[in-house]
Design an enzyme around this catalytic site. Structure first.
Site, PDB file in Angstrom:
ATOM      1  N   ASP A 121       3.324  -4.699   7.681  1.00  0.00           N
ATOM      2  CA  ASP A 121       2.146  -4.251   8.444  1.00  0.00           C
ATOM      3  C   ASP A 121       2.561  -3.570   9.750  1.00  0.00           C
ATOM      4  OD1 ASP A 121      -0.501  -3.861   8.994  1.00  0.00           O
ATOM      5  OD2 ASP A 121      -0.893  -5.922   9.631  1.00  0.00           O
ATOM      6  N   ASN A 136       2.552   0.024  10.319  1.00  0.00           N
ATOM      7  CA  ASN A 136       3.067   1.402  10.271  1.00  0.00           C
ATOM      8  C   ASN A 136       2.209   2.349  11.114  1.00  0.00           C
ATOM      9  OD1 ASN A 136       4.894   0.469   8.441  1.00  0.00           O
ATOM     10  ND2 ASN A 136       3.998   1.477   6.650  1.00  0.00           N
ATOM     11  N   HIS A 170       4.467   5.461   8.019  1.00  0.00           N
ATOM     12  CA  HIS A 170       4.769   5.077   6.635  1.00  0.00           C
ATOM     13  C   HIS A 170       6.155   5.592   6.233  1.00  0.00           C
ATOM     14  CE1 HIS A 170       0.805   3.515   6.343  1.00  0.00           C
ATOM     15  NE2 HIS A 170       0.191   4.673   6.310  1.00  0.00           N
ATOM     16  N   ASN A 173      -6.834  -0.679   0.486  1.00  0.00           N
ATOM     17  CA  ASN A 173      -6.265   0.544   1.086  1.00  0.00           C
ATOM     18  C   ASN A 173      -6.855   1.826   0.505  1.00  0.00           C
ATOM     19  OD1 ASN A 173      -2.885  -0.803   1.596  1.00  0.00           O
ATOM     20  ND2 ASN A 173      -4.624  -0.743   2.987  1.00  0.00           N
ATOM     21  N   ILE A 198      -3.437 -13.703   5.628  1.00  0.00           N
ATOM     22  CA  ILE A 198      -2.838 -13.456   4.312  1.00  0.00           C
ATOM     23  C   ILE A 198      -3.385 -12.161   3.692  1.00  0.00           C
ATOM     24  CG2 ILE A 198      -2.482 -14.467   1.994  1.00  0.00           C
ATOM     25  CD1 ILE A 198      -1.262 -16.259   4.007  1.00  0.00           C
TER      26      ILE A 198
HETATM   27  C1  FPP Z   1       0.662  -1.260   6.583  1.00  0.00           C
HETATM   28  O1  FPP Z   1       0.630  -0.519   7.763  1.00  0.00           O
HETATM   29  C2  FPP Z   1       1.423  -0.596   5.566  1.00  0.00           C
HETATM   30  C3  FPP Z   1       0.901  -0.017   4.440  1.00  0.00           C
HETATM   31  C4  FPP Z   1      -0.537   0.007   4.139  1.00  0.00           C
HETATM   32  C5  FPP Z   1       1.740   0.657   3.463  1.00  0.00           C
HETATM   33  C6  FPP Z   1       3.149   0.163   3.344  1.00  0.00           C
HETATM   34  C7  FPP Z   1       3.928   1.244   2.716  1.00  0.00           C
HETATM   35  C8  FPP Z   1       5.194   1.589   3.013  1.00  0.00           C
HETATM   36  C9  FPP Z   1       6.051   0.850   3.939  1.00  0.00           C
HETATM   37  C10 FPP Z   1       5.806   2.801   2.398  1.00  0.00           C
HETATM   38  C11 FPP Z   1       5.844   2.847   0.912  1.00  0.00           C
HETATM   39  C12 FPP Z   1       6.394   1.653   0.262  1.00  0.00           C
HETATM   40  C13 FPP Z   1       7.459   1.604  -0.544  1.00  0.00           C
HETATM   41  C14 FPP Z   1       7.787   0.337  -1.236  1.00  0.00           C
HETATM   42  C15 FPP Z   1       8.342   2.751  -0.772  1.00  0.00           C
HETATM   43  P1  FPP Z   1      -0.769  -0.026   8.310  1.00  0.00           P
HETATM   44  O2  FPP Z   1      -0.923   1.404   7.951  1.00  0.00           O
HETATM   45  O3  FPP Z   1      -1.848  -0.935   7.834  1.00  0.00           O
HETATM   46  O4  FPP Z   1      -0.545  -0.186   9.846  1.00  0.00           O
HETATM   47  P2  FPP Z   1      -1.663  -0.488  10.940  1.00  0.00           P
HETATM   48  O5  FPP Z   1      -2.161  -1.879  10.653  1.00  0.00           O
HETATM   49  O6  FPP Z   1      -0.888  -0.413  12.202  1.00  0.00           O
HETATM   50  O7  FPP Z   1      -2.699   0.574  10.811  1.00  0.00           O
END
Ligand code: FPP
Length: 244
Positions: A12, A14, A29, A60, A187
């Site tokens: 979490d 990104n 990401h 998502n 969770i």
């Molecule tokens: C959460 O951050 C992350 C995601 C919804 C996607 C996770 C995906 C990756 C790390 C890349 C692709 C995965 C692989 C296995 C190659 P968020 O966007 O919810 O962050 P925020 O809560 O700060 O908005």
């Protein structure tokens, strides 16, 4: 030192990582994929048998179209680029979630990578994609109901062990440790059934800045925990003793 057999991670933060740097969310990401690479390699070296990453939740899909498309494209590229690295490290790719909702090119890449890594005997890397635990439980229940209606399963046969075989995670053990980054302590519909006895570890850094030192700290913390599974300590120690 006790190592979790199965480590699950909610990656979490990104978007916040990117926003804090004035970058578009997708840059977070992209950076997150680099962390995935490092974490996967470290887990193999540490001897973790199962690693499960929450890469895309059923919720998502509600994100802006451009972000969903960018995430799907990142995933397809990851699978395309990484097959060789997975094989070199003996990793077998597995997926949980509702694959019917994923774009065709991602499903094709997933099938291809799963087939290419199917005979690898090392760590099982499970990606949770279009995954929601309630959705998984409902899909499992429907299949149980269908089997009961068709006479393939008796109502009395349905117990916890049988139920678990209908879940997407039927072939993998329950996680021993769950790590969530970004300071959120929830969770979020991830592996609700399977996390029943998992140890939880929350880390305040965003996923793109999570690194192997922080992962090792989580593993050290886990090694110091005392897991009782509802039993009292003496009974648990005795049980452990008898299992050797
Ligand atoms: C959460 O951050 C992350 C995601 C919804 C996607 C996770 C995906 C990756 C790390 C890349 C692709 C995965 C692989 C296995 C190659 P968020 O966007 O919810 O962050 P925020 O809560 O700060 O908005």
């Amino acid at each position: 030192m006790e190592l979790p057999q199965h480590l699950a991670i909610i990656m979490d933060g990104n978007g916040r990582w990117a926003q804090a740097r004035g970058l578009p969310r997708i840059a977070g990401h992209q950076q997150g994929v680099r962390t995935v690479r490092e974490v996967v390699k470290y887990c193999v070296a540490a001897g973790i048998a199962y690693l499960t990453l929450y890469a895309f939740s059923s919720e998502n899909w509600r994100r802006p179209k451009e972000e969903v498309e960018a995430l799907m494209s990142l995933l397809a590229t990851y699978l395309d680029n990484e097959t060789e690295l997975l094989t070199r490290n003996g990793i077998r790719l597995n997926v949980i979630g509702d694959m019917t909702k994923l774009p065709d090119n991602v499903v094709t890449m997933l099938r291809k990578t799963m087939a290419a890594t199917a005979t690898n005997g090392g760590m099982v890397l499970t990606l949770a994609l279009s995954y929601g635990a309630r959705d998984e439980i409902v899909r499992a229940t429907r299949r149980i109901a269908a089997d009961v209606a068709a006479g393939r399963l008796a109502v009395e046969q349905v117990d916890e062990d049988v139920f678990a075989t209908y879940l997407d995670s039927a072939d993998i053990p329950s996680p021993d440790l769950l790590i969530r980054t970004s300071g959120e302590m929830r969770i979020s519909n991830f592996l609700l059934w399977q996390l029943a006895y998992a140890e939880l570890y929350f880390c305040s850094c965003y996923w793109p800045e999570f690194d192997v030192e922080q992962l090792q700290s989580a593993l050290d913390d886990y090694a110091g925990r005392c897991r009782r599974f509802g039993a009292i300590e003496a009974a648990r120690a005795e049980e452990k003793e008898n299992s050797h």
